[in-house]
Write a protein that holds these residues in place. Structure first.
Motif, PDB file in Angstrom:
ATOM      1  N   GLU A  65       0.804  -1.393  -0.521  1.00 35.88           N
ATOM      2  CA  GLU A  65      -0.205   0.085  -0.048  1.00 35.88           C
ATOM      3  C   GLU A  65       0.581   0.970   0.205  1.00 35.88           C
ATOM      4  O   GLU A  65       2.021   1.048   0.383  1.00 35.88           O
ATOM      5  CB  GLU A  65      -0.724  -0.282   0.972  1.00 35.88           C
ATOM      6  N   LYS A  66       0.440   2.480  -0.636  1.00 35.06           N
ATOM      7  CA  LYS A  66       1.287   3.639  -0.656  1.00 35.06           C
ATOM      8  C   LYS A  66       1.780   4.494   0.596  1.00 35.06           C
ATOM      9  O   LYS A  66       3.026   4.580   0.813  1.00 35.06           O
ATOM     10  CB  LYS A  66       0.494   4.387  -1.593  1.00 35.06           C
ATOM     11  N   GLU A  67       1.171   4.216   2.211  1.00 34.49           N
ATOM     12  CA  GLU A  67       1.156   4.426   2.672  1.00 34.49           C
ATOM     13  C   GLU A  67       2.756   3.550   3.218  1.00 34.49           C
ATOM     14  O   GLU A  67       3.676   3.804   4.550  1.00 34.49           O
ATOM     15  CB  GLU A  67       0.366   3.833   4.322  1.00 34.49           C
ATOM     16  N   ASP A  68       3.065   2.769   2.990  1.00 31.37           N
ATOM     17  CA  ASP A  68       4.083   2.013   3.620  1.00 31.37           C
ATOM     18  C   ASP A  68       5.844   2.363   3.299  1.00 31.37           C
ATOM     19  O   ASP A  68       6.193   2.313   4.546  1.00 31.37           O
ATOM     20  CB  ASP A  68       3.832   0.702   2.767  1.00 31.37           C
ATOM     21  N   VAL A  69       5.525   3.478   2.211  1.00 34.37           N
ATOM     22  CA  VAL A  69       7.059   4.287   2.107  1.00 34.37           C
ATOM     23  C   VAL A  69       6.825   4.962   3.030  1.00 34.37           C
ATOM     24  O   VAL A  69       7.966   5.782   2.943  1.00 34.37           O
ATOM     25  CB  VAL A  69       6.824   4.791   0.544  1.00 34.37           C
ATOM     26  N   LYS A  70       6.214   5.897   3.827  1.00 35.24           N
ATOM     27  CA  LYS A  70       5.874   6.537   4.349  1.00 35.24           C
ATOM     28  C   LYS A  70       7.264   6.624   5.404  1.00 35.24           C
ATOM     29  O   LYS A  70       6.716   5.239   5.938  1.00 35.24           O
ATOM     30  CB  LYS A  70       4.389   6.635   5.514  1.00 35.24           C
ATOM     31  N   GLY A  71       8.400   8.231   5.258  1.00 37.44           N
ATOM     32  CA  GLY A  71       9.139   7.688   7.175  1.00 37.44           C
ATOM     33  C   GLY A  71      10.131   6.562   6.298  1.00 37.44           C
ATOM     34  O   GLY A  71      10.999   6.759   7.745  1.00 37.44           O
ATOM     35  N   MET A  72      10.511   5.666   5.617  1.00 40.20           N
ATOM     36  CA  MET A  72      11.252   5.613   5.158  1.00 40.20           C
ATOM     37  C   MET A  72      12.262   6.498   4.115  1.00 40.20           C
ATOM     38  O   MET A  72      12.602   7.195   3.506  1.00 40.20           O
ATOM     39  CB  MET A  72      11.110   4.549   4.080  1.00 40.20           C
ATOM     40  N   PHE A  73      13.446   5.491   4.804  1.00 36.97           N
ATOM     41  CA  PHE A  73      15.537   6.797   3.969  1.00 36.97           C
ATOM     42  C   PHE A  73      15.027   5.979   2.548  1.00 36.97           C
ATOM     43  O   PHE A  73      15.580   6.909   2.108  1.00 36.97           O
ATOM     44  CB  PHE A  73      16.625   6.772   5.009  1.00 36.97           C
ATOM     45  N   PHE A  74      15.572   4.829   2.498  1.00 34.20           N
ATOM     46  CA  PHE A  74      15.248   4.421   1.205  1.00 34.20           C
ATOM     47  C   PHE A  74      14.055   3.059   1.025  1.00 34.20           C
ATOM     48  O   PHE A  74      14.078   2.980   1.755  1.00 34.20           O
ATOM     49  CB  PHE A  74      16.883   3.536   0.983  1.00 34.20           C
ATOM     50  N   VAL A  75      13.895   2.658  -0.194  1.00 30.20           N
ATOM     51  CA  VAL A  75      12.765   2.055  -0.603  1.00 30.20           C
ATOM     52  C   VAL A  75      13.888   1.149  -1.850  1.00 30.20           C
ATOM     53  O   VAL A  75      13.248   1.580  -2.453  1.00 30.20           O
ATOM     54  CB  VAL A  75      11.378   2.781  -1.206  1.00 30.20           C
ATOM     55  N   ASP A  91       4.661   6.023  -5.606  1.00 28.95           N
ATOM     56  CA  ASP A  91       4.792   6.751  -4.494  1.00 28.95           C
ATOM     57  C   ASP A  91       5.538   6.856  -4.150  1.00 28.95           C
ATOM     58  O   ASP A  91       6.217   7.949  -2.968  1.00 28.95           O
ATOM     59  CB  ASP A  91       4.417   5.502  -3.987  1.00 28.95           C
ATOM     60  N   ALA A  92       7.424   6.994  -4.006  1.00 33.48           N
ATOM     61  CA  ALA A  92       8.038   7.110  -3.064  1.00 33.48           C
ATOM     62  C   ALA A  92       8.940   8.898  -3.799  1.00 33.48           C
ATOM     63  O   ALA A  92       9.129   9.568  -3.294  1.00 33.48           O
ATOM     64  CB  ALA A  92       9.273   6.246  -3.166  1.00 33.48           C
ATOM     65  N   SER A  93       8.963   8.904  -4.891  1.00 29.11           N
ATOM     66  CA  SER A  93       9.285  10.511  -5.520  1.00 29.11           C
ATOM     67  C   SER A  93       8.149  11.365  -5.069  1.00 29.11           C
ATOM     68  O   SER A  93       8.565  12.140  -4.576  1.00 29.11           O
ATOM     69  CB  SER A  93       9.000   9.963  -6.861  1.00 29.11           C
ATOM     70  N   LEU A  94       6.787  10.649  -4.491  1.00 29.07           N
ATOM     71  CA  LEU A  94       6.194  12.584  -4.501  1.00 29.07           C
ATOM     72  C   LEU A  94       6.586  12.313  -2.866  1.00 29.07           C
ATOM     73  O   LEU A  94       5.872  13.892  -2.643  1.00 29.07           O
ATOM     74  CB  LEU A  94       4.635  11.503  -4.093  1.00 29.07           C
ATOM     75  N   LEU A  95       7.308  11.465  -2.168  1.00 24.14           N
ATOM     76  CA  LEU A  95       7.628  11.911  -0.663  1.00 24.14           C
ATOM     77  C   LEU A  95       8.955  12.344  -0.329  1.00 24.14           C
ATOM     78  O   LEU A  95       9.787  12.270   0.836  1.00 24.14           O
ATOM     79  CB  LEU A  95       6.565  10.711   0.316  1.00 24.14           C
ATOM     80  N   ASN A  96       9.426  12.427  -2.168  1.00 24.24           N
ATOM     81  CA  ASN A  96      11.239  12.641  -1.713  1.00 24.24           C
ATOM     82  C   ASN A  96      11.539  11.672  -1.080  1.00 24.24           C
ATOM     83  O   ASN A  96      12.932  12.009  -0.721  1.00 24.24           O
ATOM     84  CB  ASN A  96      11.398  14.072  -1.456  1.00 24.24           C
ATOM     85  N   ILE A  97      11.766   9.918  -1.622  1.00 22.08           N
ATOM     86  CA  ILE A  97      12.118   9.177  -0.539  1.00 22.08           C
ATOM     87  C   ILE A  97      13.316   8.296  -2.116  1.00 22.08           C
ATOM     88  O   ILE A  97      12.462   8.879  -2.929  1.00 22.08           O
ATOM     89  CB  ILE A  97      11.330   8.428  -0.190  1.00 22.08           C
ATOM     90  N   ASP A 106      17.204   2.463 -15.265  1.00 17.58           N
ATOM     91  CA  ASP A 106      17.315   3.537 -15.912  1.00 17.58           C
ATOM     92  C   ASP A 106      15.934   4.152 -14.542  1.00 17.58           C
ATOM     93  O   ASP A 106      15.681   6.185 -15.119  1.00 17.58           O
ATOM     94  CB  ASP A 106      16.707   3.471 -17.515  1.00 17.58           C
ATOM     95  N   ASN A 107      14.995   3.756 -14.736  1.00 14.14           N
ATOM     96  CA  ASN A 107      13.819   4.634 -13.849  1.00 14.14           C
ATOM     97  C   ASN A 107      14.125   4.606 -12.117  1.00 14.14           C
ATOM     98  O   ASN A 107      13.132   4.631 -11.275  1.00 14.14           O
ATOM     99  CB  ASN A 107      13.023   4.168 -14.019  1.00 14.14           C
ATOM    100  N   SER A 108      15.131   4.007 -11.502  1.00  9.79           N
ATOM    101  CA  SER A 108      15.642   4.575 -10.179  1.00  9.79           C
ATOM    102  C   SER A 108      16.450   5.518  -9.840  1.00  9.79           C
ATOM    103  O   SER A 108      16.764   6.443 -10.787  1.00  9.79           O
ATOM    104  CB  SER A 108      16.536   3.265 -10.200  1.00  9.79           C
ATOM    105  N   ASP A 109      16.810   5.848  -8.838  1.00 14.02           N
ATOM    106  CA  ASP A 109      17.031   6.439  -8.117  1.00 14.02           C
ATOM    107  C   ASP A 109      17.942   6.681  -8.039  1.00 14.02           C
ATOM    108  O   ASP A 109      19.388   7.637  -7.904  1.00 14.02           O
ATOM    109  CB  ASP A 109      16.759   7.897  -6.652  1.00 14.02           C
ATOM    110  N   PHE A 110      18.867   5.317  -7.800  1.00 16.11           N
ATOM    111  CA  PHE A 110      20.077   4.940  -7.081  1.00 16.11           C
ATOM    112  C   PHE A 110      20.224   3.554  -7.654  1.00 16.11           C
ATOM    113  O   PHE A 110      19.506   3.118  -8.020  1.00 16.11           O
ATOM    114  CB  PHE A 110      20.414   5.084  -5.818  1.00 16.11           C
ATOM    115  N   LEU A 111      21.944   3.430  -7.989  1.00 17.75           N
ATOM    116  CA  LEU A 111      21.780   2.013  -8.675  1.00 17.75           C
ATOM    117  C   LEU A 111      22.550   0.934  -7.405  1.00 17.75           C
ATOM    118  O   LEU A 111      23.614   1.777  -6.687  1.00 17.75           O
ATOM    119  CB  LEU A 111      22.341   1.918  -9.818  1.00 17.75           C
TER     120      LEU A 111
END
Length: 222
Positions: A65-75, A91-97, A106-111
């Motif tokens: 569920e999208k609420e699962d990413v809240k408060g996370m440092f990495f997903v 969902d992570a991008s909306l919370l700047n995670i 190519d669609n990841s923030d980091f490898l």
């Protein structure tokens, strides 16, 4: 250079992995080894996840569920469903995670690089996502060169540094000492398990209050 290489301290940080397969299990174990608080969410878990409970990793059997990413440092989106992985990334991008998507570099923030772990010596190899197989081959070649002796050697050097700093030695003096230890092939002596010669070098360079057995044991279980 496409990516900015960085080593992060994630001790105590909350990290989420969505996906209970072998890929998710490997990521979870590495994150835990680095001191992170790790949660793995999946509607089913593979046998590779069986050992995760023994190292205090939270396994939660449920649908994402999208609420699962809240408060996370990495997903980490590591399911076998590409559409779901993209939803997790959104969902992570909306919370700047920051989010890593296992099937879409190519669609990841980091490898995640291919890693050589020798205690304090960490070597990370990346081909910027173009060829993970080549990154693995390069890592394997480097592993033959960077043997297990590097772990006790760096633990020894680190503990010597701590003792010298606490005794008030000047920085330039410390630098000369470490170069001497390297030039006297302490690394090769550790590889040969020659404790007698290691102590002879330490006593000659530092004095008899420095012994290999005592210094290399400090921090072993940290």
């Amino acid at each position: 250079m496409k990516y900015y290489p960085i080593f992060l301290d994630i001790k105590g940080k909350s990290c989420l992995i969505v996906g209970g397969g072998p890929v998710g299990a490997r990521k979870a174990a590495t994150l835990k080894k680095c001191g992170a608080n790790v949660k793995v969410i999946s509607d089913q878990f593979s046998s590779e996840c069986d050992d995760l409970k023994t190292i205090s990793i939270c396994l939660e059997k449920k649908k994402y569920e999208k609420e699962d990413v809240k408060g996370m440092f990495f997903v980490f989106a590591a399911t076998n469903n590409s559409d779901l992985n993209q939803q997790i990334k959104h969902d992570a991008s909306l919370l700047n995670i920051l989010c890593n998507v296992a099937d879409a570099p190519d669609n990841s923030d980091f490898l995640l690089p291919s890693i050589i772990d020798r205690g304090d010596l960490i070597v990370a190899v990346s081909t910027s996502g173009t060829s993970p197989a080549m990154a693995k081959r390069i890592r394997q070649n480097l592993e033959n060169y960077l043997g297990p002796e590097y772990e006790p050697f760096l633990r020894l050097m680190g503990n010597i540094r701590k003792r010298l700093v606490s005794s008030g030695n000047a920085q330039n003096e410390n630098k000369d000492i470490f170069y001497k230890l390297i030039e006297r092939d302490v690394l090769e002596l550790i590889k040969a398990n020659d404790d007698i010669k290691i102590n002879a070098v330490l006593w000659d360079v530092l004095g008899k209050e420095y012994t290999y057995e005592d210094l290399v044991s400090l921090g072993r279980d940290e």
